[in-house]
Write an enzyme that holds these catalytic residues in place. Sequence first.
Site, PDB file in Angstrom:
ATOM      1  N   SER A 129       0.852  -1.181   0.000  1.00 62.08           N
ATOM      2  CA  SER A 129       0.000   0.000   0.000  1.00 62.08           C
ATOM      3  C   SER A 129       0.884   1.227   0.000  1.00 62.08           C
ATOM      4  O   SER A 129       1.828   1.298   0.790  1.00 62.08           O
ATOM      5  CB  SER A 129      -0.858   0.006   1.262  1.00 62.08           C
ATOM      6  OG  SER A 129      -1.256   1.317   1.560  1.00 62.08           O
ATOM      7  N   MET A 154      -1.690  11.777  -1.926  1.00 52.46           N
ATOM      8  CA  MET A 154      -2.587  10.698  -1.523  1.00 52.46           C
ATOM      9  C   MET A 154      -2.295  10.211  -0.106  1.00 52.46           C
ATOM     10  O   MET A 154      -1.437  10.747   0.574  1.00 52.46           O
ATOM     11  CB  MET A 154      -2.430   9.527  -2.493  1.00 52.46           C
ATOM     12  CG  MET A 154      -3.159   9.724  -3.791  1.00 52.46           C
ATOM     13  SD  MET A 154      -2.966   8.220  -4.777  1.00 52.46           S
ATOM     14  CE  MET A 154      -4.268   8.432  -5.971  1.00 52.46           C
ATOM     15  N   ASP A 167       0.091   4.031   1.059  1.00 49.90           N
ATOM     16  CA  ASP A 167      -0.278   4.951   2.140  1.00 49.90           C
ATOM     17  C   ASP A 167       0.558   4.792   3.412  1.00 49.90           C
ATOM     18  O   ASP A 167       0.562   5.676   4.249  1.00 49.90           O
ATOM     19  CB  ASP A 167      -1.758   4.756   2.517  1.00 49.90           C
ATOM     20  CG  ASP A 167      -2.676   4.887   1.306  1.00 49.90           C
ATOM     21  OD1 ASP A 167      -2.277   5.577   0.346  1.00 49.90           O
ATOM     22  OD2 ASP A 167      -3.775   4.308   1.309  1.00 49.90           O
ATOM     23  N   VAL A 181      28.359   6.799  -0.025  1.00 50.03           N
ATOM     24  CA  VAL A 181      27.613   5.883  -0.894  1.00 50.03           C
ATOM     25  C   VAL A 181      28.025   4.434  -0.621  1.00 50.03           C
ATOM     26  O   VAL A 181      27.245   3.517  -0.853  1.00 50.03           O
ATOM     27  CB  VAL A 181      27.813   6.179  -2.402  1.00 50.03           C
ATOM     28  CG1 VAL A 181      27.275   7.544  -2.755  1.00 50.03           C
ATOM     29  CG2 VAL A 181      29.260   6.041  -2.820  1.00 50.03           C
TER      30      VAL A 181
END
Length: 786
Positions: free
Chosen positions: A168, A212, A170, A534
């Site tokens: 998801s 969103m 979210d 890195v």
Amino acid sequence: PRSAMDHQPKFFENLSGTGKAIGVLTSGGDAQGMNAAVRAVVRMGIYVKAKVYFVYEGYQGMVDGGDNIVEVSWESVSSILQVGGTVIGSARCKSFRSREGRLQAAYNLVQRGITNLCVIGGDGSLTGANLFREEWSGLLEELAQKGKIDEEAVKKYAYLNIVGMVGSIDNDFCGTDMTIGTDSALHRIIEVVDAIMTTAQSHQRTFVLEVMGRHCGYLALVSALACGADWVFIPEYPPEEGWEDSMCVKLSENRARKKRLNIIIVAEGAIDCHNKPITSEKVKDLVVQRLGFDTRVTILGHVQRGGTPSAFDRILASRMGVEAVLALLEATPATPACVVSLSGNQAVRLPLMECVQMTQEVQKAMDEGRFVEAVRLRGRSFENNLNTYKLLSHKKPDAELPKTNFNVAVLNVGAPAAGMNAAVRAAVRVGITEGHKMFAVIDGFEGFARGKIKEISWGDVGGWTGQGGSILGTKRTLPAKYLEKIAEQMRTNNINALMVIGGFEAYLGLLELSAAREKYDEFCVPMVMVPATVSNNVPGSDFSIGADTALNTITDTCDRIKQSASGTKRRVFIIETMGGYCGYLANMGALAAGADAAYIFEEQFDIRELQANVEHLTEKMKTSIQRGLVLRNENCNENYTTDFIYQLYSEEGKGVFDCRKNVLGHMQQGGAPSPFDRNFGTKISAKAMQWISKKLKETYRKGKVFANTDDSVCLLGMRRRNLVFQPVAELKTETDFVHRIPKEQWWLKLRPLMKILAKYKTSYDVSDSGQLEHVAMPKEAEPGAI
């Protein structure tokens, strides 16, 4: 505490899937990385000799049966790792909500002997799966009564095992730090914000961005942190009464400070303290009416769900997929349905319904206006994000700031790494908030010795989060040869504490400075290091700032190379990555890009291994996947160079495949920092600065700061699930100084994953997994949380 029996390592070779059938489905809204999870489940399932079935179109396909439930092979999931969304489809399914639908689904599964389900979806999909599991034996009884199946089948398929993975964007599921797709959605948002920033700069505009997340403010909050937004609206933390005034004051103050743009981020579920929605249009109208600023609204919409999954999501989904199969192999009729999830850097299994209940608690708390609790229930990482955002976004008026009379210097050391600037910004702003005077050192220790040091203000670091490289400038030079001059600069500028952001050189530098304390009192001050390189080769930390960005660069490049290879057929690419002697980038890059092999220094290899890899690729060319990808760390072996391996493969593969080589080089150090690096850099650096303040108070005696104990020179690192301050002196024993790497590295445990997913026989120690944990009710913000 584990019992004595648990100390024998548990190996996955001893777990067999023979005779088991696993169904895999994706359900609910799609998310980037679902395909990586599907691929891992399929390959791990086939690897342990289980049968694996795709269930197309989510629960709808399970109800419809027929060719919606298909047995798959190893090749079925080739080339889907880099594809967003889900290739097996996902649908909202009404019929599965009825008992008739579930009865039909049970029948379809029993026909194929499937009693293990791996569900990848949001909380709704997982709740549905749990209900299905609870009803299973009743459904089979009913099917037997109707004469659809025989009593034999009822006994044979008596139990349904379920393992969930949360896919998801979210990130609204309690119990897991990151859901599959969240990091990729942040990538999309940040790409857009970076692009909007340049046009807003040009026109002095205000932009209102709607992101969103349904009822969860995670995406809005983290993207606000990552781009240094002026204001953010999230459902869990509604603004106080009269927010309209304070927001407008803040925006006009920023303009007065010569800031040419304002960014306001609105979560789609944003509300005020009376539970009334706050929409992006409403915010825009407010700014236009009150301030007359040129204001535009951008609604990001479904862009956030799209695009290729980030390296983080691919690795997360691959780890979770393998873990899910292990959980299914070990499940007994008594095991509750579980979800595999990530806590810090640790794969864990949690009871599905505990997570769902906790997730529903958050919504309940919000509905009832208990917002402080809602934030706490979202979990420690959410709470930390919010606290960090509050710290960094609003500058208090000078009159309200404490005055400590301490001077703190910040410098970058080593090679540039994306996210360094975000770390400097956080350090400067937190330092100012805590009442210190902040100084920036240009060009590392060398610049320090030359007196390149200046005071730096709150506004000076505006807009730094999204900048790659190192704005302060950085050098690899170590302080040892400049001790006299650096001490003099510390004295002249009255520097009471040092914050060093950098890689292995920064660590060596702090060791040298603490050794010089006997001779120079100036170095008897608190010093802290934040790892940024890195290579991810700093002892004491699982991650370093910049490694995620480099990993994404490698993954993107490998995707392109794979595409070119599939065009020409039968081609193998040998790709050289950076990292010094540390194989992190090569190994994790290989996992994220779906490579066939990765050569690293930490795992010695010889000519027999090279030959086995060539033979393995020769076999692969006989299948439908006619391309190969091999990563090689730049220092994995001084004789088996990239050229040597390229020539060996070319000779041995004659007539079967041809070879190309590619050295990625410095592109791995550049580029705009990824959302992870911006956030990690911001949070870890803010925490380091708070530590400095604490140490300054502790070591201030008779009008001066004096700190000469080991615990006043620390490295702040992420260890498994927590952020920990570790004295650099204690880290010495953990370090291989010749090769500049930690002696033990957590990611080597993931090495077998890549081999399994590339079909090599390997041994895999899974002692760490398998303990079903419980969802802890969050206590007050935990000190070590990230």
